[in-house]
Scaffold this motif. Structure first.
Motif, mmCIF file in Angstrom:
data_model
loop_
_atom_site.group_PDB
_atom_site.id
_atom_site.type_symbol
_atom_site.label_atom_id
_atom_site.label_comp_id
_atom_site.label_asym_id
_atom_site.label_seq_id
_atom_site.Cartn_x
_atom_site.Cartn_y
_atom_site.Cartn_z
ATOM 1 N N ALA A 38 4.911 9.954 -1.669
ATOM 2 C CA ALA A 38 5.639 9.805 -2.933
ATOM 3 C C ALA A 38 5.884 8.332 -3.253
ATOM 4 O O ALA A 38 5.717 7.904 -4.408
ATOM 5 C CB ALA A 38 6.969 10.559 -2.858
ATOM 6 N N GLU A 39 6.247 7.549 -2.255
ATOM 7 C CA GLU A 39 6.498 6.123 -2.457
ATOM 8 C C GLU A 39 5.217 5.391 -2.851
ATOM 9 O O GLU A 39 5.215 4.566 -3.767
ATOM 10 C CB GLU A 39 7.078 5.509 -1.174
ATOM 11 N N THR A 40 4.122 5.720 -2.193
ATOM 12 C CA THR A 40 2.838 5.084 -2.500
ATOM 13 C C THR A 40 2.393 5.443 -3.919
ATOM 14 O O THR A 40 1.903 4.583 -4.662
ATOM 15 C CB THR A 40 1.767 5.503 -1.470
ATOM 16 N N GLN A 41 2.580 6.697 -4.306
ATOM 17 C CA GLN A 41 2.224 7.107 -5.669
ATOM 18 C C GLN A 41 3.069 6.367 -6.700
ATOM 19 O O GLN A 41 2.571 5.967 -7.757
ATOM 20 C CB GLN A 41 2.397 8.619 -5.824
ATOM 21 N N LYS A 42 4.334 6.162 -6.373
ATOM 22 C CA LYS A 42 5.232 5.445 -7.277
ATOM 23 C C LYS A 42 4.771 3.988 -7.456
ATOM 24 O O LYS A 42 4.737 3.468 -8.570
ATOM 25 C CB LYS A 42 6.660 5.472 -6.734
ATOM 26 N N VAL A 43 4.392 3.350 -6.361
ATOM 27 C CA VAL A 43 3.922 1.964 -6.425
ATOM 28 C C VAL A 43 2.622 1.881 -7.220
ATOM 29 O O VAL A 43 2.457 0.983 -8.055
ATOM 30 C CB VAL A 43 3.744 1.381 -5.000
ATOM 31 N N LEU A 44 1.714 2.816 -6.989
ATOM 32 C CA LEU A 44 0.463 2.827 -7.750
ATOM 33 C C LEU A 44 0.731 2.978 -9.245
ATOM 34 O O LEU A 44 0.097 2.302 -10.067
ATOM 35 C CB LEU A 44 -0.452 3.954 -7.256
#
Length: 125
Positions: A38-44
């Motif tokens: 979820a965090e990686t998707q948010k950063v992307l």
């Protein structure tokens, strides 16, 4: 005075506890991986919204260092792919452990029921 359980039941109970600990560890790891996804998707998403010309920085050794946006996006996508594969594996392990736990718990209950019935039958005679 409490009677000891037969060794077979004690062994199964020990195995059940071991499986429960393993299941808990896998479930915690799954939650951590889901959070990282979820965090990686948010950063992307933020990088996509920032646009091509926006400067991008990454924290390294306690300082912010400017990095190439496209390289960072590719690194994050690669990381996301690895995380999603890891998540699939954890979910599969969790499911298999759940089946083993349910089966073993059923066996233990059945053995305890036979033990209880045996004691009740012997007391009446």
């Amino acid at each position: 005075m409490a009677q000891r359980l037969p060794p077979e039941i004690e062994n199964k109970l020990a195995r059940l506890q071991s499986l429960q600990a393993q299941y808990t560890r896998i479930a915690q790891e799954r939650v951590a991986v889901e959070s990282e996804i979820a965090e990686t998707q948010k950063v992307l998403k933020l990088l996509e919204e920032a646009g091509e010309g926006a400067p991008v920085y990454r924290m390294k050794a306690g300082i912010l260092v400017r990095v190439d946006r496209e390289k960072l996006i590719q690194e994050l996508k690669d990381r996301l792919e690895i995380l999603e594969l890891r998540l699939q594996k954890l979910k599969k392990q969790e499911g298999e452990l759940k089946k083993q736990l349910d089966k073993l718990a059923g066996e233990i209950k059945q053995m305890q029921a036979h033990l209880t019935l045996g004691k009740q039958g012997g007391a009446g005679g």
